[in-house]
Design an enzyme around this catalytic site. Structure first.
Site, PDB file in Angstrom:
ATOM      1  CB  SER A  58      -0.897   0.301   0.890  1.00 22.48           C
ATOM      2  OG  SER A  58      -1.831   0.565   0.579  1.00 22.48           O
ATOM      3  CB  CYS A 104       3.694   9.583   3.399  1.00 25.08           C
ATOM      4  SG  CYS A 104       2.116  10.049   2.687  1.00 25.08           S
ATOM      5  CB  ALA A 154       0.754  11.059  -1.262  1.00 27.31           C
ATOM      6  CD  GLN A 189      -1.831   6.690  -3.232  1.00 20.93           C
ATOM      7  OE1 GLN A 189      -1.098   7.712  -1.829  1.00 20.93           O
ATOM      8  NE2 GLN A 189      -2.964   6.292  -2.359  1.00 20.93           N
ATOM      9  CE1 TYR A 213      -3.539  14.578   2.821  1.00 19.84           C
ATOM     10  CE2 TYR A 213      -4.532  11.913   1.973  1.00 19.84           C
ATOM     11  CZ  TYR A 213      -3.798  13.381   3.366  1.00 19.84           C
ATOM     12  OH  TYR A 213      -2.931  13.018   4.345  1.00 19.84           O
ATOM     13  NE  ARG A 254      -1.518   0.092   9.917  1.00 21.61           N
ATOM     14  CZ  ARG A 254      -3.057   0.699  10.487  1.00 21.61           C
ATOM     15  NH1 ARG A 254      -2.470   1.580  11.907  1.00 21.61           N
ATOM     16  NH2 ARG A 254      -3.587   0.354  10.156  1.00 21.61           N
TER      17      ARG A 254
HETATM   18  C1  LIG Z   1       3.134   5.245   6.859  1.00 19.43           C
HETATM   19  C2  LIG Z   1       1.952   5.651   7.124  1.00 19.43           C
HETATM   20  C3  LIG Z   1       1.649   6.575   5.735  1.00 19.43           C
HETATM   21  C4  LIG Z   1       0.775   6.346   4.356  1.00 19.43           C
HETATM   22  N1  LIG Z   1       0.472   7.167   3.318  1.00 19.43           N
HETATM   23  C5  LIG Z   1      -0.359   6.817   2.426  1.00 19.43           C
HETATM   24  C6  LIG Z   1      -0.635   7.422   1.037  1.00 19.43           C
HETATM   25  O1  LIG Z   1       0.752   8.201   0.766  1.00 19.43           O
HETATM   26  N2  LIG Z   1      -1.252   7.148   0.121  1.00 19.43           N
HETATM   27  C7  LIG Z   1      -2.206   6.488   1.073  1.00 19.43           C
HETATM   28  O2  LIG Z   1      -3.281   6.392   0.334  1.00 19.43           O
HETATM   29  N3  LIG Z   1      -2.664   5.916   1.637  1.00 19.43           N
HETATM   30  C8  LIG Z   1      -1.500   5.845   2.808  1.00 19.43           C
HETATM   31  N4  LIG Z   1      -1.541   4.868   4.151  1.00 19.43           N
HETATM   32  C9  LIG Z   1      -2.598   4.719   4.793  1.00 19.43           C
HETATM   33  C10 LIG Z   1      -2.376   3.192   4.155  1.00 19.43           C
HETATM   34  O3  LIG Z   1      -1.727   3.120   2.743  1.00 19.43           O
HETATM   35  C11 LIG Z   1      -3.487   1.527   4.396  1.00 19.43           C
HETATM   36  O4  LIG Z   1      -5.003   2.214   4.104  1.00 19.43           O
HETATM   37  C12 LIG Z   1      -3.750   1.766   5.926  1.00 19.43           C
HETATM   38  O5  LIG Z   1      -2.556   2.437   6.420  1.00 19.43           O
HETATM   39  C13 LIG Z   1      -4.577   0.832   5.738  1.00 19.43           C
HETATM   40  O6  LIG Z   1      -3.738  -0.443   5.770  1.00 19.43           O
HETATM   41  P1  LIG Z   1      -2.582  -1.054   7.327  1.00 19.43           P
HETATM   42  O7  LIG Z   1      -4.186  -1.514   8.226  1.00 19.43           O
HETATM   43  O8  LIG Z   1      -2.267  -2.459   6.038  1.00 19.43           O
HETATM   44  O9  LIG Z   1      -2.061  -0.328   7.263  1.00 19.43           O
HETATM   45  C14 LIG Z   1      -0.038   5.817   5.008  1.00 19.43           C
HETATM   46  C15 LIG Z   1      -0.093   5.176   5.910  1.00 19.43           C
HETATM   47  C16 LIG Z   1       0.960   4.458   6.664  1.00 19.43           C
HETATM   48  C17 LIG Z   1       1.048   3.760   8.178  1.00 19.43           C
END
Ligand SMILES: Cc1cc2nc3c(=O)[nH]c(=O)nc-3n(C[C@H](O)[C@H](O)[C@H](O)COP(=O)(O)O)c2cc1C
Length: 353
Positions: free
Chosen positions: A20, A23, A55, A97, A180, A323
Site C-alpha cells: 500500500s 508516505c 503519494a 500513487q 485529499y 503496516r
Molecule cells: C506510514 C503510513 C503512511 C501512509 N501514507 C499513505 C499514502 O501516501 N497514500 C495512501 O493512500 N495511504 C497512505 N497510508 C494508508 C495506507 O496505505 C493504508 O491504507 C492504511 O494504513 C490501512 O492499511 P493497514 O491496516 O494495512 O496499515 C499510509 C499509512 C501509513 C501507516
C-alpha cells in the site's frame, strides 16, 4: 489463490499481494532518495507482486508535508527510474500513487507533530480546495479553486503521468481518498461549490472523472490505471457514502479505470471509524459485485489466512497491506510457506525459505 497471477491489461501481477502507498516523509524537493530505493526495493525482494509508492504530489503546493515525494518536475524522474528498474528486476511491478493534498497540504510529518506548518517554517499558503472550508481548527482556510486552478490541477496530473511513464512505472493509482483534493471535491462536507464542480453528484465527481480520463489518454493502453477511493466519510448525514462510491466506480470503469482500491475516511477529523480486522473489505466486495470492476481490499489485513479468505470469497481481486509490510517486508514469502504454496525468494535468499 493469494499466489495466483492476475493480468490487468498487459501487466501480469505474479500474485495478489500489493504494498500500500505509505508516505515516508523523507524527500527533499520531492526527490526520491536511497531511503526510497531500499524501502520499496525490500518489499519487492519480499515477494509483493505490486509495489506502490507513497503519494507523489503532482504540484509542489499539493504536498501533504514539505518532505513529500513529488513528480511535478522532470528532475524527479531519474531516481525513481532507478527504483522501478530494481523493482522490475525482482519480478515485481512498480506503481506510483499520484496525489494532491488540497486543504490538507502544508502539514508537518507525524514525528514533527502532524500539524499545519507556517510559511516561516517551510510551509506554504494558500492551500487550495473546492471551497474555503478549513479541515479542522488551526488549519488554514483554503482558497476556493477557480476553474483555471481546476484545469491546472488536471494538467498537473497529466504531466505527472507522463513523468511516471518515463520513470518506468507500470501502474498509476490516482489518490482520491483520505480527504485529499480529489476526495474534497467528491464530498459535500468539503465541497459547497455552486458551479459545475459542486452540488449535484454529477458535478462533485466531475473533477475526478476529468482527471482519470485525461490521465488515461496519455497513459499507455497496455498499462493499468487504479483509483483509490474513500468508500465512505463515515458520517451519518450528508457525507460521501458507499452508494455514491458504487455509482462513481461504474462511471470510472467507463472512463478506463481498471481497479478501485477501497479505503475510507479522512474528510473530517471527527468521523467515527469502526476500525478492526478487514473493516474496509465490505466496500471492496460491494463495489466489485455491483459494478464488475476489479477491486483491492485494504485495512488491517495481516494474516495469510485472512488475505486468502478475502480473495476466495470474492470480496476483492488484490489485497493491499501497509503496516504489516513495515513489520515484515518478507510477508509474501512467509505467507506462501504458511499456506502451503512455494515461496519464491530471490536466489540469493533461497537457503532461508
Ligand atoms: C506510514 C503510513 C503512511 C501512509 N501514507 C499513505 C499514502 O501516501 N497514500 C495512501 O493512500 N495511504 C497512505 N497510508 C494508508 C495506507 O496505505 C493504508 O491504507 C492504511 O494504513 C490501512 O492499511 P493497514 O491496516 O494495512 O496499515 C499510509 C499509512 C501509513 C501507516
Amino acid at each position: 489463490m493469494l499466489f495466483d497471477p492476475l493480468k490487468i491489461r498487459d501487466v501480469t501481477l505474479k500474485n495478489r499481494i500489493a504494498v500500500s502507498p505509505m508516505c515516508q516523509y523523507s524527500s527533499e524537493d520531492g526527490l526520491a532518495s536511497d531511503w526510497h530505493l531500499v524501502h520499496l526495493g525490500s518489499r519487492a525482494v519480499g515477494g509483493a507482486a505490486l509495489v506502490l509508492t507513497e503519494a507523489a504530489s503532482v504540484e509542489e503546493r499539493g504536498r501533504i508535508s514539505p518532505q513529500d515525494l513529488g513528480l511535478w518536475e522532470d528532475d524527479q524522474i531519474d531516481m525513481l527510474q532507478r527504483i522501478t528498474s530494481f523493482i522490475r528486476a525482482q519480478g515485481s511491478v512498480a506503481g506510483v500513487q499520484l496525489a494532491h493534498a488540497g486543504r490538507k497540504a502544508s502539514t508537518s510529518r507525524p514525528w514533527d507533530g502532524n500539524e499545519p506548518v507556517e510559511t516561516d517554517q517551510g510551509g506554504w499558503r494558500p492551500v487550495l480546495a473546492p471551497s474555503a472550508i478549513p479541515f479542522d481548527e488551526g488549519y488554514p482556510t483554503p482558497e476556493a479553486m477557480s476553474v483555471d486552478h481546476i484545469r491546472a490541477v488536471t494538467k498537473a496530473f497529466v504531466q505527472a503521468a507522463r513523468r511516471a511513464q518515463e520513470a518506468g512505472f507500470q501502474v498509476i493509482e490516482i489518490h482520491a481518498a483520505h480527504g485529499y483534493l480529489m476526495h474534497q471535491f467528491l464530498s459535500p462536507l468539503s465541497n459547497e461549490r455552486t458551479d459545475d464542480y459542486g452540488g449535484a453528484f454529477e458535478n462533485r465527481i466531475r473533477l475526478l472523472r476529468e482527471v482519470a480520463s485525461a490521465v488515461r489518454k496519455v497513459w499507455p493502453d497496455q498499462l493499468p490505471l487504479f483509483v483509490r477511493l474513500s468508500a465512505t466519510d463515515w458520517v451519518a448525514d450528508g457525507g460521501w457514502d458507499l452508494e455514491q462510491s458504487v455509482k462513481l466506480s461504474r462511471l470510472l470503469k467507463e472512463d478506463g479505470v481498471d481497479l478501485i482500491d477501497c479505503s475510507s475516511g479522512g474528510t473530517v477529523p471527527k468521523a467515527k471509524v469502526p476500525v478492526g480486522p478487514g473493516y474496509q473489505t465490505p466496500f471492496a466486495e460491494r463495489i466489485r459485485r455491483d459494478t464488475g470492476i476489479l477491486t483491492a481490499a485494504v485495512g488491517m489485513i495481516t494474516s495469510p489466512e485472512q488475505a486468502e479468505t478475502i480473495l476466495r470469497t470474492g470480496q476483492a481481486d488484490v489485497v493491499v497491506l501497509a503496516r504489516e509490510f513495515l513489520r515484515d517486508p518478507y510477508w509474501p514469502h512467509h505467507a506462501a510457506a504458511k499456506l502451503g504454496a512455494k515461496p519464491s525468494p530471490p536466489v540469493q535468499y533461497s537457503r532461508a525459505f
